[in-house]
Enzyme design. Structure first.
Site, PDB file in Angstrom:
ATOM      1  N   ASN A  23       0.844  -1.443   0.024  1.00  0.00           N
ATOM      2  CA  ASN A  23       0.136   0.037  -0.237  1.00  0.00           C
ATOM      3  C   ASN A  23       0.934   1.319   0.027  1.00  0.00           C
ATOM      4  OD1 ASN A  23      -2.252  -1.524   0.053  1.00  0.00           O
ATOM      5  ND2 ASN A  23      -2.571  -1.331   2.187  1.00  0.00           N
ATOM      6  N   ARG A  99      -7.374  -0.547  -8.022  1.00  0.00           N
ATOM      7  CA  ARG A  99      -8.027   0.728  -7.823  1.00  0.00           C
ATOM      8  C   ARG A  99      -6.828   1.807  -7.543  1.00  0.00           C
ATOM      9  NH1 ARG A  99     -12.373   2.954  -5.602  1.00  0.00           N
ATOM     10  NH2 ARG A  99     -12.137   4.543  -4.212  1.00  0.00           N
ATOM     11  N   ILE A 130     -14.933   7.320  -5.700  1.00  0.00           N
ATOM     12  CA  ILE A 130     -13.860   8.415  -5.413  1.00  0.00           C
ATOM     13  C   ILE A 130     -14.396   9.791  -5.374  1.00  0.00           C
ATOM     14  CG2 ILE A 130     -12.404   6.561  -6.778  1.00  0.00           C
ATOM     15  CD1 ILE A 130     -13.111   8.623  -9.486  1.00  0.00           C
ATOM     16  N   ILE A 335     -15.863  -0.418   7.223  1.00  0.00           N
ATOM     17  CA  ILE A 335     -15.034   0.321   6.150  1.00  0.00           C
ATOM     18  C   ILE A 335     -15.678  -0.098   4.968  1.00  0.00           C
ATOM     19  CG2 ILE A 335     -12.888   0.984   5.206  1.00  0.00           C
ATOM     20  CD1 ILE A 335     -13.194   1.493   8.204  1.00  0.00           C
ATOM     21  N   ARG A 405      -0.972 -10.311  -6.111  1.00  0.00           N
ATOM     22  CA  ARG A 405      -1.147  -8.851  -5.946  1.00  0.00           C
ATOM     23  C   ARG A 405      -0.599  -8.199  -4.623  1.00  0.00           C
ATOM     24  NH1 ARG A 405      -6.438  -7.067  -5.517  1.00  0.00           N
ATOM     25  NH2 ARG A 405      -5.398  -4.998  -5.731  1.00  0.00           N
TER      26      ARG A 405
END
Length: 427
Positions: A23, A99, A130, A335, A405
């Protein structure tokens, strides 16, 4: 398509080296678009998402070069140079894969005064609009247009004036985009209710190393004074707190003892607290964490929350671990609204989980059994690996491209601490 085969029941013991954070890496790479000088990133993980983001930067005119990296090394060193942008459009065929591609929006506006970015893809874990990204750009003076699946943003006069961004809810990605747009604005920008995740701090520190002026780093209010230009830098990606937490759960469910070399305890306080509450021993060392589980796991109650709360990216892994706890645990996901897709797969392995709305009750079982299961998203994939490590018999996890990923050399790392795990192809 590859699958992961696990023969469960082995106790994990030894040392696992924690890679650079996925991240954080995907947030630092677009910083290279803000300068015509090279940005060198060290400790970059070998992940499919990192490669995809590199391809996206290439599409925009940036060069990417891997330096001094041997196949046996975990971290890589990548130098990105965007001497001249040849495009300000991030196309659908690349952006749809993840994303994080939306994070080129801010730096493109900051550098070129315009950006056209396809609406993003990534894991199907719920609605992740977004709109906060776009409202942040508008608050700094951008004109936004949505058409045919693309976002087009323009800074009148070629440069954002800056402004006050006040987020109604905490958003990591929107905070990152706002930061990268603000550092080259004509004037100052204040970001209120900013995300405080360690990856945000890492981004701020990298931008400062490139010449940005940012105060309030690590707090909910960030003040940025725009600079005319940024320069190149060399920066090391922070260790992956989610990877470290994932392997901690793997050690715990197998009754093992694993040292997580390179893990940063201060980035993992909520995860560590939850592990300890579940009966796991955690010893903090200098640049490492040792996780041991000698006795039965205890049930706990958890609710995900923005940092410094318990990370949503750790929910699935804890759910798998708590399948072996002595009692009923309650997990609440605040979340994302669709982040329990791993539950039916865990149930195929004998887990007893009931989902009601955003909460899940996990009743510990005496044992899990191996089964053929399918990964649905990145962290759900890891929950199935964790369950498979403790299950009796063989577990086959399909659609492992999700794992690729976000977890660098997963089979190699787990094999090194005693897991019976291998990757197999359909052929």
């Amino acid at each position: 398509m590859d699958r992961i085969l696990i023969r469960g029941g082995n106790r994990l013991q030894g040392r696992i080296f924690i890679s650079g954070a996925k991240n954080a890496a995907l947030t630092l790479m677009p910083c290279a678009l803000l300068t015509d000088e090279p940005l060198t990133l060290r400790n970059l993980p070998r992940l499919a998402d990192v490669d995809s983001f590199g391809h996206l930067l290439n599409q925009l005119g940036a060069s990417t070069a891997i330096e001094g990296s041997r196949p046996e090394d975990f971290g890589r060193v990548m130098t990105i140079r965007a001497g001249r942008l040849t495009s300000t459009e991030a196309p659908y065929d690349i952006v749809r894969k993840m994303r994080a591609s939306i994070l080129v929006l801010g730096p493109l506006i900051g550098r070129a005064g315009e950006a056209t970015v396809s609406l993003p893809g990534g894991c199907a874990i719920g609605n992740r609009p977004i709109d906060l990204h776009l409202k942040a750009m508008e608050a700094m003076g951008a004109e936004i247009e949505l058409a045919a699946g693309y976002v087009k943003a323009v800074a009148p006069g070629g440069r954002l004036p800056g402004g006050r961004v006040s987020f109604p809810v905490v958003s990591v990605g929107a905070t990152e985009n706002a930061l990268m747009a603000a550092v080259t604005a004509r004037g100052g920008t204040v970001i209120e209710n900013a995300a405080r995740e360690p990856e945000i701090v890492d981004l701020c520190n990298c931008l400062v190393a490139m010449g940005a002026s940012i105060s309030g780093i690590g707090t909910e209010t960030l003040e940025i004074e725009g600079r005319d230009r940024l320069h190149g830098a060399t920066y090391a990606v922070m260790p992956d707190r989610i990877e470290a937490g994932s392997y901690a759960c793997a050690a715990a469910i197998t009754g093992g003892s694993v040292e997580l070399a390179g893990a940063e305890a201060n980035d993992m306080r909520a995860t560590i607290a939850a592990l300890v509450e579940a009966g796991v021993s955690v010893e903090e060392g200098k640049g490492s964490i040792k996780v041991s589980a000698d006795g039965p796991l205890r049930p706990i109650t958890l609710s995900t929350a923005p940092f410094p709360g318990f990370a949503t990216d750790m929910q699935a892994q804890f759910m798998a671990m708590l399948c072996k706890a002595d009692g009923a645990s309650v997990l609440t996901e605040t979340i994302f609204e669709n982040r329990y897709m791993h539950v039916p797969e865990l149930a195929r392995m004998g887990a007893d989980i009931t989902v009601t709305g955003r909460s899940a009750v996990v009743r510990g079982v005496a044992g899990l059994v191996g089964a053929q299961v399918m990964a649905t998203d990145l962290r759900a994939s890891m929950s199935l690996i964790i369950a498979g490590l403790a299950a009796e018999g063989e577990t086959q996890v399909s659609r492992v491209y999700h794992l690729d990923r976000g977890y660098e050399r997963l089979e190699e790392k787990l094999s090194a601490v005693g897991a019976d795990i291998e990757r197999i192809g359909d052929g």
